[in-house]
Design a protein around this motif. Sequence first.
Motif, PDB file in Angstrom:
ATOM      1  N   SER A   9       0.805  -1.142   0.269  1.00  0.00           N
ATOM      2  CA  SER A   9       0.040  -0.128   0.035  1.00  0.00           C
ATOM      3  C   SER A   9       0.805   1.418  -0.090  1.00  0.00           C
ATOM      4  O   SER A   9       0.527   2.093  -0.835  1.00  0.00           O
ATOM      5  N   LEU A  10       1.785   1.314   0.987  1.00  0.00           N
ATOM      6  CA  LEU A  10       2.816   2.546   0.858  1.00  0.00           C
ATOM      7  C   LEU A  10       3.613   2.651  -0.380  1.00  0.00           C
ATOM      8  O   LEU A  10       3.890   3.632  -0.953  1.00  0.00           O
ATOM      9  N   LEU A  11       4.021   1.429  -1.052  1.00  0.00           N
ATOM     10  CA  LEU A  11       4.708   1.560  -2.427  1.00  0.00           C
ATOM     11  C   LEU A  11       3.739   2.117  -3.429  1.00  0.00           C
ATOM     12  O   LEU A  11       4.122   2.855  -4.362  1.00  0.00           O
ATOM     13  N   VAL A  12       2.499   1.717  -3.380  1.00  0.00           N
ATOM     14  CA  VAL A  12       1.550   2.480  -4.352  1.00  0.00           C
ATOM     15  C   VAL A  12       1.491   3.856  -4.195  1.00  0.00           C
ATOM     16  O   VAL A  12       1.315   4.519  -5.067  1.00  0.00           O
ATOM     17  N   ILE A  13       1.408   4.103  -2.942  1.00  0.00           N
ATOM     18  CA  ILE A  13       1.270   5.528  -2.396  1.00  0.00           C
ATOM     19  C   ILE A  13       2.667   6.433  -3.101  1.00  0.00           C
ATOM     20  O   ILE A  13       2.489   7.663  -3.787  1.00  0.00           O
ATOM     21  N   VAL A  14       3.672   5.946  -2.869  1.00  0.00           N
ATOM     22  CA  VAL A  14       4.989   6.305  -3.701  1.00  0.00           C
ATOM     23  C   VAL A  14       4.860   6.339  -5.074  1.00  0.00           C
ATOM     24  O   VAL A  14       5.361   7.382  -5.550  1.00  0.00           O
ATOM     25  N   ILE A  15       4.307   5.479  -5.821  1.00  0.00           N
ATOM     26  CA  ILE A  15       4.167   5.439  -7.082  1.00  0.00           C
ATOM     27  C   ILE A  15       3.194   6.543  -7.650  1.00  0.00           C
ATOM     28  O   ILE A  15       3.675   7.337  -8.621  1.00  0.00           O
ATOM     29  N   TYR A  16       2.154   6.775  -6.862  1.00  0.00           N
ATOM     30  CA  TYR A  16       1.304   7.824  -7.264  1.00  0.00           C
ATOM     31  C   TYR A  16       2.036   9.040  -7.081  1.00  0.00           C
ATOM     32  O   TYR A  16       1.793  10.210  -8.050  1.00  0.00           O
ATOM     33  N   ALA A  17       2.742   9.245  -6.118  1.00  0.00           N
ATOM     34  CA  ALA A  17       3.482  10.609  -5.763  1.00  0.00           C
ATOM     35  C   ALA A  17       4.548  10.833  -6.762  1.00  0.00           C
ATOM     36  O   ALA A  17       4.611  11.964  -7.268  1.00  0.00           O
ATOM     37  N   ILE A  18       5.342   9.816  -7.265  1.00  0.00           N
ATOM     38  CA  ILE A  18       6.294   9.915  -8.343  1.00  0.00           C
ATOM     39  C   ILE A  18       5.653  10.231  -9.656  1.00  0.00           C
ATOM     40  O   ILE A  18       6.035  11.244 -10.441  1.00  0.00           O
ATOM     41  N   ALA A  19       4.468   9.628 -10.042  1.00  0.00           N
ATOM     42  CA  ALA A  19       3.865   9.960 -11.168  1.00  0.00           C
ATOM     43  C   ALA A  19       3.227  11.397 -10.989  1.00  0.00           C
ATOM     44  O   ALA A  19       3.305  12.034 -12.441  1.00  0.00           O
ATOM     45  N   GLY A  20       2.837  11.885  -9.846  1.00  0.00           N
ATOM     46  CA  GLY A  20       2.370  13.193 -10.130  1.00  0.00           C
ATOM     47  C   GLY A  20       3.476  14.238 -10.354  1.00  0.00           C
ATOM     48  O   GLY A  20       3.199  15.148 -10.834  1.00  0.00           O
ATOM     49  N   LEU A  21       4.693  13.843  -9.615  1.00  0.00           N
ATOM     50  CA  LEU A  21       5.881  14.642  -9.830  1.00  0.00           C
ATOM     51  C   LEU A  21       6.160  14.823 -11.173  1.00  0.00           C
ATOM     52  O   LEU A  21       6.520  15.956 -11.760  1.00  0.00           O
TER      53      LEU A  21
END
Length: 291
Positions: free
Chosen positions: A252-264
Motif C-alpha cells: 500500500s505504501l509502495l503504491v502511494i509512492v508510485i502515485y507521488a512519483i507519477a504526479g511529480l
Amino acid sequence: MTAVDAAVRLDTPAPTPELIDVVAGHRRRRSLWARIPRPVRRMVSPVLILAVWAIGSSTELLNPDLFPSPAHVAGTAWRLLNDGQLAVHVGASATRVITGSVLGILIGVLLAVLAGLTRTGEDLLDWTMQILKAVPNFALTPLLIIWMGIGEGPKIVLITMGVAIAIYINTYSGIRGVDQQLVEMAQTLEARRSTLITQVILPGAMPNFLIGLRLGLSSAWLSLIFAEMINTTEGIGYLMSRAQTNLQFDVSLLVIVIYAIAGLLSYSLVLVLERLLLSWRNGFDGFEGRA
C-alpha cells in the motif's frame, strides 16, 4: 527643479566609487541557501519526509507492522520488479492515463475553442460542461459499467472526462480573458479572423491552458483510482485494492509512492511546456535569498 533642490544637491557629497562598489557587492552577495542549485533545493523536502519516516520506523515511534520502513518498502518494490508484477501494473495504469489524457486534452481544447470564440458555442456547451464539472467521477462509475460493460471503455472514459473538464474550464476562461483592446487593435490593423485567433487569442489563453493541463493530469491520476476499481486485474489501483484486502501495508505504501512519483513527473512535464510555450512571458519569479 527648484533652487532649493539644486542647493541641497550641491551641498550633498556624492558617494565615492569605493562606497558604491561596497554597497553593490553587498547587494549581489547571496546567502548560502541561494548558492545551492535549485534542483538540489527542491529535493530537500522529499528527503526530509523520507528521513522522518526512516527515523520513526527505526525508533519504533511508528508501528513497523502498520507502517513499514522505507527500506522494507524498497525491498518490496525490488521483489515485485523482479517478479515482473510491478512493470505490468504500472504499464497498464500508464497506458490508461496517457490514452485518457490525450483524448481529454483534444476534446477539452476543441470544446473550449468552440465555446470561447462563438456565442452560439457558449450557449450550447458551457452550461453542460459546468454541470459535468459538479458531478463526481465515481458517481458515474456504476452507469458506465451498465452502459459500456467492464472492459477498458469505462476506465478510459472516466479519465478522459476528468482531463477534458479541467482543460475546458481553464482554456475557456483564458480565451474569454484575453484583453479586448488587443483584439480591437488587431481588428484595426485589418487582421484576418484566422490570424486574430492564432496570433492573439490562442496565445493569450495559453497560460490558462497550461493551468488546466496541470489540473487535468492530476485529475487523470485521481480518476485512475476509481477507474481501476472496475473489475480489473492489472493496474496500480488493483494492486492497492489487493494490498488492502490482504493487509499488505508495504505494498500500500509502495503504491502511494508510485502515485507521488507519477504526479511529480506530470508536474515536471507541465513546467517544461511552460518554459517552451511561455518563453515570451516575463513573470515574477520570486525573491532570491541574500546574505
